[in-house]
Motif scaffolding. Sequence first.
Motif, short mmCIF file in Angstrom:
data_model
loop_
_atom_site.label_atom_id
_atom_site.label_comp_id
_atom_site.label_asym_id
_atom_site.label_seq_id
_atom_site.Cartn_x
_atom_site.Cartn_y
_atom_site.Cartn_z
N UNK A 229 -114.35 -14.00 58.82
CA UNK A 229 -115.32 -14.25 59.87
C UNK A 229 -116.13 -15.47 59.48
N UNK A 230 -116.43 -16.33 60.45
CA UNK A 230 -117.15 -17.56 60.17
C UNK A 230 -118.64 -17.43 60.51
N UNK A 231 -119.42 -18.36 59.99
CA UNK A 231 -120.84 -18.45 60.30
C UNK A 231 -121.40 -19.77 59.81
N UNK A 232 -122.63 -20.04 60.18
CA UNK A 232 -123.37 -21.18 59.62
C UNK A 232 -124.59 -20.63 58.88
N UNK A 233 -124.87 -21.16 57.72
CA UNK A 233 -126.15 -20.93 57.04
C UNK A 233 -126.90 -22.24 57.03
N UNK A 234 -128.10 -22.23 57.58
CA UNK A 234 -128.95 -23.43 57.65
C UNK A 234 -130.21 -23.17 56.85
N UNK B 193 -123.68 -10.85 53.69
CA UNK B 193 -123.34 -12.21 53.29
C UNK B 193 -124.57 -13.08 53.17
N UNK B 194 -125.42 -13.05 54.20
CA UNK B 194 -126.64 -13.85 54.15
C UNK B 194 -127.48 -13.49 52.93
N UNK C 183 -116.34 -11.59 49.50
CA UNK C 183 -115.74 -12.92 49.37
C UNK C 183 -116.50 -14.01 50.08
N UNK C 184 -117.82 -13.94 50.10
CA UNK C 184 -118.61 -14.93 50.84
C UNK C 184 -118.47 -16.32 50.22
N UNK C 185 -118.14 -17.28 51.05
CA UNK C 185 -118.03 -18.68 50.61
C UNK C 185 -119.00 -19.53 51.43
N UNK C 186 -119.75 -20.37 50.74
CA UNK C 186 -120.73 -21.26 51.37
C UNK C 186 -120.34 -22.70 51.02
N UNK D 129 -130.21 -28.35 55.27
CA UNK D 129 -128.89 -28.31 54.64
C UNK D 129 -128.08 -27.22 55.34
N UNK D 130 -126.84 -27.50 55.62
CA UNK D 130 -125.99 -26.58 56.38
C UNK D 130 -124.75 -26.22 55.56
N UNK D 131 -124.39 -24.94 55.61
CA UNK D 131 -123.21 -24.45 54.92
C UNK D 131 -122.28 -23.77 55.92
N UNK D 132 -121.01 -24.12 55.82
CA UNK D 132 -119.95 -23.45 56.58
C UNK D 132 -119.60 -22.19 55.80
N UNK D 133 -119.78 -21.03 56.44
CA UNK D 133 -119.66 -19.75 55.73
C UNK D 133 -118.42 -19.01 56.21
#
Length: 323
Positions: free
Chosen positions: A69-74, A168-169, A41-44, A55-59
């Motif tokens: 679980x949260x993360x940042x993708x940059x 997820x990444x 269910x990964x959401x970006x 560019x940054x995505x709230x994951x």
Amino acid sequence: MALFDLPLDELRDYRSASVEPEGFDTFWAKTLQEAREHELGARFEPVETHLKTVKVYDVTFAGFGGHPVKGWLTLPAWASSPLPVIVEFVGYGGGRGLPHTHLLWASAGFAHFVMDTRGQGSAWGGGETPDPVGSGPAYPGYMTRGVDAPENYYYRRVFTDAVRAVETARSHPLVDEARTAVVGGSQGGGITIAVGGLVPDLAAIAPDVPFLCDFPRAATLTDRNPYREIGNFLKTHRGRTDEVLRTLSYFDGVHFAARGRAPALFSVALEDQTCPPSTVFAAFNAWATEDKTIEVYDFNDHEGGETYQEAAKLSWLSHLAAG
């Protein structure tokens, strides 16, 4: 603090006395299988940061137990084709923090994913991921939460989240999954080693002054937290040492290292009282491939190499960015 652990020549030959528990591989295979029964269910979701070069995505993704679980993708702003990815895990008590604090790897041409650590993120670098699982009596901190049994232990959830973070990444269309490296310092270094043992096809790992290694020695060698939390728990819960060490053996970086296959760059600080050098060398010496090296910072405490080690990692991982 002057040198307090073994001399460097002895550290290079040191082997942990930590005993691998029976069924280690079965335990982790079952744990990950159960986690994968939940959709990733990964959401970006794009984030407005006012930064022009990234560019940054709230994951959000499903970790252990399907918990969010949260993360940042940059990503570099210019990215239009799949990039190598750095997956990073953070130190004890910290969280993912704010997006503008994670610019190094994207500036070097990598995708960068940083995982929030469940239940942490209030000591520094704010976090947003709760840990909905409780535990029996524990000493303040995270080291003894659920230590009554491997199935209940806090780091079972964290290590599982970390494997799912890699998945997820890799699921993002601008990530080249064949060029995945995992990095982290202190607790993040310990998580990095665990992921290195659980994910067989990583391109590289780089743990700095790693925590969560060689528990039997660490718990008796240093009086600094977080390892000291174990001793403080056992001061109250007398007679439970063997039980606690058995649980911890399922999470010892030494045993994950014995399964590591990726090229590895470790770092260690010889005056480090938080993660004593012998515990770091225990994991490094157990790392199962010969393609490994360790940077030694002889007059440093737990800060390790800091920006010098960042430069070493940038150089060491440059071949991934070059494709």
